[in-house]
Design a protein around this motif. Sequence first.
Motif, PDB file in Angstrom:
ATOM      1  N   UNK B  27       0.836  -1.203   0.000  1.00 52.00           N
ATOM      2  CA  UNK B  27       0.000   0.000   0.000  1.00 52.00           C
ATOM      3  C   UNK B  27       0.872   1.256   0.000  1.00 52.00           C
ATOM      4  N   UNK B  28       1.923   1.230   0.854  1.00 51.84           N
ATOM      5  CA  UNK B  28       2.808   2.399   0.948  1.00 51.84           C
ATOM      6  C   UNK B  28       3.564   2.613  -0.361  1.00 51.84           C
ATOM      7  N   UNK B  29       3.997   1.496  -0.958  1.00 50.20           N
ATOM      8  CA  UNK B  29       4.709   1.605  -2.233  1.00 50.20           C
ATOM      9  C   UNK B  29       3.784   2.231  -3.287  1.00 50.20           C
ATOM     10  N   UNK B  30       2.538   1.785  -3.318  1.00 52.01           N
ATOM     11  CA  UNK B  30       1.554   2.343  -4.253  1.00 52.01           C
ATOM     12  C   UNK B  30       1.352   3.830  -4.021  1.00 52.01           C
ATOM     13  N   UNK B  31       1.254   4.217  -2.746  1.00 52.04           N
ATOM     14  CA  UNK B  31       1.071   5.638  -2.409  1.00 52.04           C
ATOM     15  C   UNK B  31       2.275   6.471  -2.855  1.00 52.04           C
ATOM     16  N   UNK B  32       3.476   5.904  -2.643  1.00 50.41           N
ATOM     17  CA  UNK B  32       4.692   6.648  -3.024  1.00 50.41           C
ATOM     18  C   UNK B  32       4.742   6.841  -4.541  1.00 50.41           C
ATOM     19  N   UNK B  41       3.707  15.487 -12.478  1.00 54.37           N
ATOM     20  CA  UNK B  41       2.673  16.194 -13.250  1.00 54.37           C
ATOM     21  C   UNK B  41       2.590  17.674 -12.853  1.00 54.37           C
ATOM     22  N   UNK B  42       3.084  17.968 -11.640  1.00 57.64           N
ATOM     23  CA  UNK B  42       3.123  19.380 -11.203  1.00 57.64           C
ATOM     24  C   UNK B  42       4.328  20.118 -11.783  1.00 57.64           C
ATOM     25  N   UNK B  43       5.205  19.382 -12.466  1.00 58.25           N
ATOM     26  CA  UNK B  43       6.341  20.036 -13.120  1.00 58.25           C
ATOM     27  C   UNK B  43       7.694  19.758 -12.509  1.00 58.25           C
ATOM     28  N   UNK B  44       7.744  18.885 -11.502  1.00 56.45           N
ATOM     29  CA  UNK B  44       9.046  18.546 -10.875  1.00 56.45           C
ATOM     30  C   UNK B  44       9.804  17.564 -11.775  1.00 56.45           C
ATOM     31  N   UNK B  45      11.106  17.666 -11.766  1.00 55.49           N
ATOM     32  CA  UNK B  45      11.937  16.676 -12.469  1.00 55.49           C
ATOM     33  C   UNK B  45      11.821  15.351 -11.705  1.00 55.49           C
ATOM     34  N   UNK B  46      12.103  14.215 -12.381  1.00 54.04           N
ATOM     35  CA  UNK B  46      11.878  12.910 -11.743  1.00 54.04           C
ATOM     36  C   UNK B  46      12.704  12.754 -10.466  1.00 54.04           C
ATOM     37  N   UNK B  47      14.005  13.137 -10.557  1.00 52.89           N
ATOM     38  CA  UNK B  47      14.868  12.950  -9.378  1.00 52.89           C
ATOM     39  C   UNK B  47      14.379  13.800  -8.205  1.00 52.89           C
ATOM     40  N   UNK B  48      13.916  15.002  -8.520  1.00 56.78           N
ATOM     41  CA  UNK B  48      13.412  15.916  -7.491  1.00 56.78           C
ATOM     42  C   UNK B  48      12.116  15.331  -6.871  1.00 56.78           C
ATOM     43  N   UNK B  49      11.274  14.815  -7.769  1.00 55.29           N
ATOM     44  CA  UNK B  49      10.001  14.229  -7.310  1.00 55.29           C
ATOM     45  C   UNK B  49      10.253  13.045  -6.383  1.00 55.29           C
ATOM     46  N   UNK B  50      11.248  12.206  -6.757  1.00 55.33           N
ATOM     47  CA  UNK B  50      11.572  11.037  -5.913  1.00 55.33           C
ATOM     48  C   UNK B  50      12.075  11.499  -4.539  1.00 55.33           C
ATOM     49  N   UNK B  51      12.963  12.500  -4.518  1.00 58.18           N
ATOM     50  CA  UNK B  51      13.511  13.005  -3.252  1.00 58.18           C
ATOM     51  C   UNK B  51      12.396  13.546  -2.358  1.00 58.18           C
ATOM     52  N   UNK B  52      11.483  14.311  -2.949  1.00 56.15           N
ATOM     53  CA  UNK B  52      10.375  14.876  -2.168  1.00 56.15           C
ATOM     54  C   UNK B  52       9.435  13.770  -1.668  1.00 56.15           C
ATOM     55  N   UNK B  53       9.252  12.751  -2.522  1.00 56.24           N
ATOM     56  CA  UNK B  53       8.383  11.629  -2.142  1.00 56.24           C
ATOM     57  C   UNK B  53       8.971  10.882  -0.944  1.00 56.24           C
ATOM     58  N   UNK B  54      10.286  10.670  -1.014  1.00 57.79           N
ATOM     59  CA  UNK B  54      10.965   9.969   0.101  1.00 57.79           C
ATOM     60  C   UNK B  54      10.827  10.766   1.396  1.00 57.79           C
TER      61      UNK B  54
END
Lengths: 180, 221
Positions: B27-32, B41-54
């Motif tokens: 469930x957590x993996x799906x949410x992440x 989709x908000x315009x963040x680069x992938x690496x930035x999005x991953x860092x913020x998600x973590x």
Amino acid sequence: MDKKNKLIIILLIIGVLAFCAVQFIIIPHNKAMQEEYNARQNDSLTHDIENILSYKSAYIGDASNNANLFNRLPLNSVHRKFKIDPDDCFLTIYYLDTLWNIGEAKVHRDLVYNSVSAMALIDNLEQITYEFSGDVFIFTREEIENLFDHDLSSLLNQETWNEKVQSKLHDSDFVSRFYE
Amino acid sequence: MDELKKYTEALFARQPQTSKVQDLKDEIYGNLLAKKQDLISQGYAESEAIAKTKDSILSVEGIIEGNQLTYINRFKTECWQTLLLYGSILWILSIPTIIMARIPFSIITFFTVVFFGISYLNSKKNNQDEVAFVNEGRYKKMSRTVWIIWCIFFVVSTVTVTAVMFGSNIWFVRPIRITGPYAFASVAVRYYIPAVTVLLPIAIGSFPKILAYNERKDYNG
């Protein structure tokens, strides 16, 4: 937490006191009692019949039973060897010492005691021969039963034993009748 | 394995591998993943999005069922103290066995008390206000396991002692003779020693209770 600590300290104090009591009072006392008891087991006048009742056996052929029995009878401090004749139900014990060393009166009394004990406990033991350096003594079941005037196995309880066997051995005339 | 998957695995690395934990992990993996897609989709680069998600989830300790925020060092200290308390009783109970020449048992219990005592004093030196998540199920399971091991030990030792003491009497049809108090005590001590070790599973069995007592109650997740 403090309550538990107090309890632990009390328990440790109890432990140390109990250890000292066991180590310095009870064990030395028991040791002295045991030594005194063992010394009594080497004399037919003070021997405890209860100490040998577990060696009751129907047959003379059980060598370890014989050896253990004589380990707990008077003269147990004298080195000895056994020979069993299972056909005639005879037992011979070779004592590696002299009468003079052990004391003639003690040997005479203890041999009577050992013979009556062994014959009372081992059902088919018919004759015991004791050999010392220079002396041989032979006891037969018939002779022992005649002089004690009892079926030997019926003597095997503390009260009867004290009355019918041990007390008679105080009388040197009674003992000497076995050596006539 | 993608980076968020690895991160999710790392978050659950110290958790028990139960089906409930696995469902939570999925469930957590799906949410992440959803959060990452949202950020992209908000315009963040992938690496930035991953860092913020973590950064959005740093630990799962508080959401695992059975995990309890605990004053961890107080809990450990009280566990050692309980072991010391029961160990001391066991040592006292072992002392009479010295009379029956059962000296090794008394020596072992004495050094057990020394070990528990040193561990207790060391544990007291740690910061008693430190908190951490502790899984109560783990300690309940430990308590059950220790009881099962002790029961097996007790049954095996009792059967063995009976076989050794009375086996030949039964086999050779000799009467069992207990001729006096000393003879009785020498038989009884062989049953007494395994029986008194019951204090150890009793001590360990109290750990879940100590854990509950040391919960930090003002924590709301």
